[in-house]
Motif scaffolding. Structure first.
Motif, PDB file in Angstrom:
ATOM      1  N   THR A 234       2.778  -9.862  -3.535  1.00  0.00           N
ATOM      2  CA  THR A 234       1.435  -9.367  -3.838  1.00  0.00           C
ATOM      3  C   THR A 234       1.471  -8.726  -5.224  1.00  0.00           C
ATOM      4  OG1 THR A 234       1.746  -7.128  -2.958  1.00  0.00           O
ATOM      5  CG2 THR A 234       1.064  -8.842  -1.406  1.00  0.00           C
TER       6      THR A 234
ATOM      7  N   ASN B 222      -4.526   1.673  -1.909  1.00  0.00           N
ATOM      8  CA  ASN B 222      -4.389   0.228  -1.738  1.00  0.00           C
ATOM      9  C   ASN B 222      -5.031  -0.474  -2.923  1.00  0.00           C
ATOM     10  OD1 ASN B 222      -7.301  -0.223  -1.093  1.00  0.00           O
ATOM     11  ND2 ASN B 222      -6.788   0.997   0.721  1.00  0.00           N
ATOM     12  N   ALA B 223      -5.112  -1.790  -2.858  1.00  0.00           N
ATOM     13  CA  ALA B 223      -5.619  -2.564  -3.984  1.00  0.00           C
ATOM     14  C   ALA B 223      -7.041  -2.181  -4.375  1.00  0.00           C
ATOM     15  CB  ALA B 223      -5.548  -4.056  -3.659  1.00  0.00           C
ATOM     16  N   ARG B 224      -7.825  -1.660  -3.437  1.00  0.00           N
ATOM     17  CA  ARG B 224      -9.206  -1.281  -3.763  1.00  0.00           C
ATOM     18  C   ARG B 224      -9.265  -0.063  -4.679  1.00  0.00           C
ATOM     19  NH1 ARG B 224      -9.438  -2.436   1.690  1.00  0.00           N
ATOM     20  NH2 ARG B 224      -9.411  -0.222   2.222  1.00  0.00           N
TER      21      ARG B 224
ATOM     22  N   THR C 226       0.387  -5.628  -5.896  1.00  0.00           N
ATOM     23  CA  THR C 226       0.542  -4.181  -5.788  1.00  0.00           C
ATOM     24  C   THR C 226       1.814  -3.848  -5.032  1.00  0.00           C
ATOM     25  OG1 THR C 226      -0.687  -4.024  -3.702  1.00  0.00           O
ATOM     26  CG2 THR C 226      -1.962  -3.892  -5.751  1.00  0.00           C
TER      27      THR C 226
ATOM     28  N   LEU D 283       1.186   4.171  -6.216  1.00  0.00           N
ATOM     29  CA  LEU D 283       0.950   2.736  -6.070  1.00  0.00           C
ATOM     30  C   LEU D 283       0.865   2.108  -7.451  1.00  0.00           C
ATOM     31  CD1 LEU D 283       0.259   0.423  -3.986  1.00  0.00           C
ATOM     32  CD2 LEU D 283      -2.141   0.855  -4.567  1.00  0.00           C
TER      33      LEU D 283
ATOM     34  N   THR E 129       0.844  -1.190   0.000  1.00  0.00           N
ATOM     35  CA  THR E 129       0.000   0.000   0.000  1.00  0.00           C
ATOM     36  C   THR E 129       0.882   1.244   0.000  1.00  0.00           C
ATOM     37  OG1 THR E 129      -0.114   0.080   2.419  1.00  0.00           O
ATOM     38  CG2 THR E 129      -1.811  -1.190   1.271  1.00  0.00           C
TER      39      THR E 129
ATOM     40  N   ARG F  50       4.159  -0.267  -3.428  1.00  0.00           N
ATOM     41  CA  ARG F  50       4.371   1.171  -3.286  1.00  0.00           C
ATOM     42  C   ARG F  50       5.546   1.609  -4.136  1.00  0.00           C
ATOM     43  NH1 ARG F  50       5.695   3.153   2.605  1.00  0.00           N
ATOM     44  NH2 ARG F  50       7.793   2.456   2.005  1.00  0.00           N
TER      45      ARG F  50
END
Length: 259
Positions: A111, A79-81, A113, A146, A74, A115
């Motif tokens: 992951t 974040n991923a959302r 994603t 991100l 993140t 930073r």
């Protein structure tokens, strides 16, 4: 998007000893005051980096992005959302856990994603190697960055980069400057850019690098509130994907600026 290999520098402080004292020197009081100690330590000179925050994303950062540890998944509020679900980008799209490596310039974090250093990410996103004369004005530096990795329905790489700015005006200024550079890039250089379509807050283009086996990409840029999204997808037929790019803009707008 370009990934750039990062390097770390190590500085060593060497302390030398003076030559043997003569009897006369031994009997002469020292004129140099002994430095005071704090907490049992003697203060020593240190080399410090510039602590002034960067203000121009069009200028490369002083130091490359660190690659000594896996980056967090993140970035501040991002974040991923805030990245579109793969199904909203096309049939067969999937998230991809990039293992990273020395050539990629980062260590994988297991992951999809990771930073990014905001200044580095915003600078690397700009077109380089164009035959055309691109603008040279300054661009705002985002607060957070991100990056998300995908695989298209054809198994080709796709990347989404989110840049979150302090306010909507700075986000729009960066997206406008980015688009102006892409539009002026032209063809015939190491990088060629062909515009597919352009709107006030979004655009799509085809990006090609020189070389017979170089990948071709569809690039989509969009600003929503204080966030800019840049999505690039490798494609065997990028000139035919103008309509697909319009759908991607809607998928990005729906999530990128959410808290």
């Amino acid at each position: 998007m370009r990934a750039v290999a990062a390097a770390a520098a190590l500085s060593v402080l060497l302390v030398g000893c003076s030559s043997e004292e003569t009897p006369q020197a031994a009997s002469t009081p020292s004129e140099t005051p002994i430095p005071s100690t704090v907490g049992g330590t003697v203060p020593v000179p240190t080399n410090t980096l510039n602590t002034v925050k960067p203000t121009d994303a069009a200028v490369p950062p002083e130091l490359p992005e660190e690659a000594t540890a896996p980056p967090p998944a993140t970035a501040g509020p991002l974040n991923a959302r805030n990245l579109p679900a793969p199904g909203t980008l096309g049939a067969g799209w999937k998230t991809y856990v990039d293992p990273g490596g020395a050539e990629e310039g980062f260590l994988g974090n297991q992951t999809w994603t990771r930073r990014r250093e905001p200044h580095q990410a915003a600078y690397e996103a700009l077109p380089v190697g164009c035959a055309g004369q691109v603008p040279t004005g300054s661009l705002p530096v985002p607060q957070y960055a991100l990056q998300g990795a995908y695989r298209t329905g054809d198994g080709k790489p796709g990347t989404a980069l989110l840049l979150r700015f302090p306010d909507a005006a700075k986000a729009m200024a960066y997206r406008t400057g980015y688009h102006a550079r892409m539009a002026a890039c032209g063809s015939g250089g190491d990088l060629s850019v062909k515009q597919l379509w352009s709107e006030d807050a979004a655009a799509a283009a085809v990006r090609r690098y020189a070389g017979d086996e170089a990948e071709q990409f569809v690039d989509v840029s969009v600003v929503q509130g204080s966030t800019v999204a840049l999505l690039a997808a490798a494609s065997a037929a990028p000139d035919t994907q103008a309509d697909w790019a319009h759908g991607v803009v809607q998928a990005l707008k729906a999530v990128i600026d959410s808290p």
